[in-house]
Each structure stands twice: as structure tokens, then as C-alpha cells.
Design an enzyme around this catalytic site. Structure first.
Site, PDB file in Angstrom:
ATOM      1  N   TYR A 175     -97.259 139.198  65.228  1.00  0.00           N
ATOM      2  CA  TYR A 175     -97.788 138.651  66.693  1.00  0.00           C
ATOM      3  C   TYR A 175     -97.155 137.230  66.649  1.00  0.00           C
ATOM      4  CZ  TYR A 175    -100.944 142.549  66.851  1.00  0.00           C
ATOM      5  OH  TYR A 175    -101.599 143.786  66.985  1.00  0.00           O
TER       6      TYR A 175
ATOM      7  N   GLY B  84     -90.198 141.312  60.329  1.00  0.00           N
ATOM      8  CA  GLY B  84     -89.471 140.445  59.886  1.00  0.00           C
ATOM      9  C   GLY B  84     -88.553 140.827  58.796  1.00  0.00           C
TER      10      GLY B  84
ATOM     11  N   THR C  81     -84.710 140.944  59.330  1.00  0.00           N
ATOM     12  CA  THR C  81     -83.818 139.859  59.861  1.00  0.00           C
ATOM     13  C   THR C  81     -83.463 138.803  58.955  1.00  0.00           C
ATOM     14  OG1 THR C  81     -86.080 138.560  60.000  1.00  0.00           O
ATOM     15  CG2 THR C  81     -85.565 140.181  61.898  1.00  0.00           C
TER      16      THR C  81
END
Length: 230
Positions: free
Chosen positions: A2, A213, A216
Site C-alpha cells: 500500500y 517488492g 524489484t
């Protein structure tokens, strides 16, 4: 996952809607050019999000010492769905929502990474899906929402929603927002079959497509080792 996680002390329920609403109030000509999606929270015995509805509408509730709404039970009975929608409309400063989503079921279901169904966790007082569908139909008929979708739902739940909608002449859900990424792909099984264009034609809106994440290099360096600090 979020942009403003609930664990941050600055977070408060409804803030994103308020920000969008303030922007729309300054630029009303933009309303027809944007597609607004929001949600109604599923079952929770104590929820600041649910408590915020009455604060927004001025029908009760309160603000705690932490500056946030006093928690209240979150359910998906008809009255709660309609109240939540009315509160969202007020915060958004608009008279309709393009896509209104059921954030998670009222009944027990294995969610948020859990893959095994445990019958012992079933809740006998769960709000029937038929009641939820009737409330959604009321919102559509009144013009408060244009479409609706599901979220964190199972194949069983999708089928129940479609059957209940067909029974009372309510449009079927158009979307389902479930967890999906290259690291977490259970949607590709029987749920994808149910949602396929040739069946119920429900589009997937994947949440955490970058696995929080993990995809990434945010947490791992190029050599595969966990980074000391993020």
C-alpha cells in the site's frame, strides 16, 4: 503493498478518498474523465474503517485519543454496505462510484496467503451472499454505483455471487481483485476457469503483482543476498 500502510501512525481510514474528493471539488470537470474504484471492508470484529463511516456521515461514532475513529465491527449486511457506500460518496465528493468492491468475504475463507480451508473456522452467523447481492443491486438501481467487483474471493464465492445475482436480476460482478504475482499464482487454477470470458467473464485486478517488492530487488541484491537495510 500500500502507498500508505495502515501500520504508519499517520494513516487514517478514508484519507485517500478525502484527497481525491478535494481534488474533484477543485476540478469537477475531471469527474467524467476518471474511473473511481473503492471498497467496503469485509468481516472484522474491530475496525477503524467501519467506525469511520458514522463519523463521516455524522450519525455517531467517535474519535479516540490516537486521533482515529473508534473501532466498530465490520460486516457485510445490507445496512453496512449501503452505509459504507454513502460514506465513501461523501468523502469522494461525488454522486456515483464507478467500481465498488467487496474487499473480502463476510464468511470465513482461507485468505491472504492461506491455502487450506479449515471447517472449524466457519462462522455460523455469516451474512448470506444473497443479502449482499441485494444491497449491491439497490446501490446500482439508485445510481450510487455503476459496477461492482469482488476481492480476495474464492471460486466457491464467485459462483455463489453469480448465482445470487442471476436469481434477482442483478448484474454480475465485473472484476475480482486477488493476490497474484510470479511468486504467488493460485488464481491460475479453477478460479481462472470460473472467471474466464467463456464462463463468468470476471476480470482479474491483481494486487501486489510485484510480490510486495520482492520482484524489484528491493530486498535482495543482485547476488541473491538479503540487503541489510531497505
Amino acid at each position: 503493498m500500500y502507498p500508505a500502510p495502515a501500520s504508519d501512525p499517520r494513516w487514517k481510514p478514508g484519507a485517500s478518498e478525502e484527497i481525491i474528493g478535494q481534488w474533484l471539488a477543485k476540478k469537477p470537470e475531471m469527474r467524467s474523465k476518471v474511473f473511481i474504484a473503492t471498497k467496503v471492508a469485509g468481516f472484522s470484529p474491530s475496525s477503524e474503517t467501519a467506525g469511520n463511516r458514522k463519523v463521516t456521515l455524522g450519525t455517531g461514532g467517535g474519535i479516540g485519543e490516537n486521533g482515529k475513529p473508534t473501532p466498530a465491527p465490520a460486516r457485510l449486511d445490507a445496512a453496512s454496505i449501503i452505509e459504507a457506500c454513502d460514506a465513501s460518496l461523501k468523502r469522494l465528493q461525488t454522486n456515483y462510484i464507478d467500481l465498488y468492491q467487496i474487499h473480502w468475504p463476510d464468511r470465513y475463507a482461507p485468505l491472504f496467503g492461506s491455502l487450506c480451508y479449515n471447517p472449524q473456522k466457519e462462522r455460523p452467523d455469516s451474512v448470506p451472499i444473497a443479502e449482499q447481492v441485494a444491497a449491491v443491486k439497490q446501490l446500482i438501481d439508485s445510481g450510487k454505483i455503476r459496477y461492482y467487483g469482488l476481492s480476495n474471493e474464492t471460486t466457491f464465492g464467485v459462483c455463489q455471487w453469480v448465482q445470487a445475482a442471476d436469481k434477482i436480476g442483478c448484474p454480475r460482478p465485473v472484476s475480482i481483485q486477488n493476490q497474484f504475482s510470479l511468486l504467488y499464482r493460485p488464481f491460475e487454477g479453477e478460479l481462472a476457469e470460473a472467471c474466464a470470458p467463456s464462463n463468468y467473464n470476471i476480470g482479474l485486478l491483481a494486487w501486489t503483482p510485484l510480490a510486495g517488492g520482492m520482484l524489484t530487488n528491493k530486498y535482495f541484491s543482485e547476488d541473491g543476498k538479503l540487503k541489510d537495510k531497505v
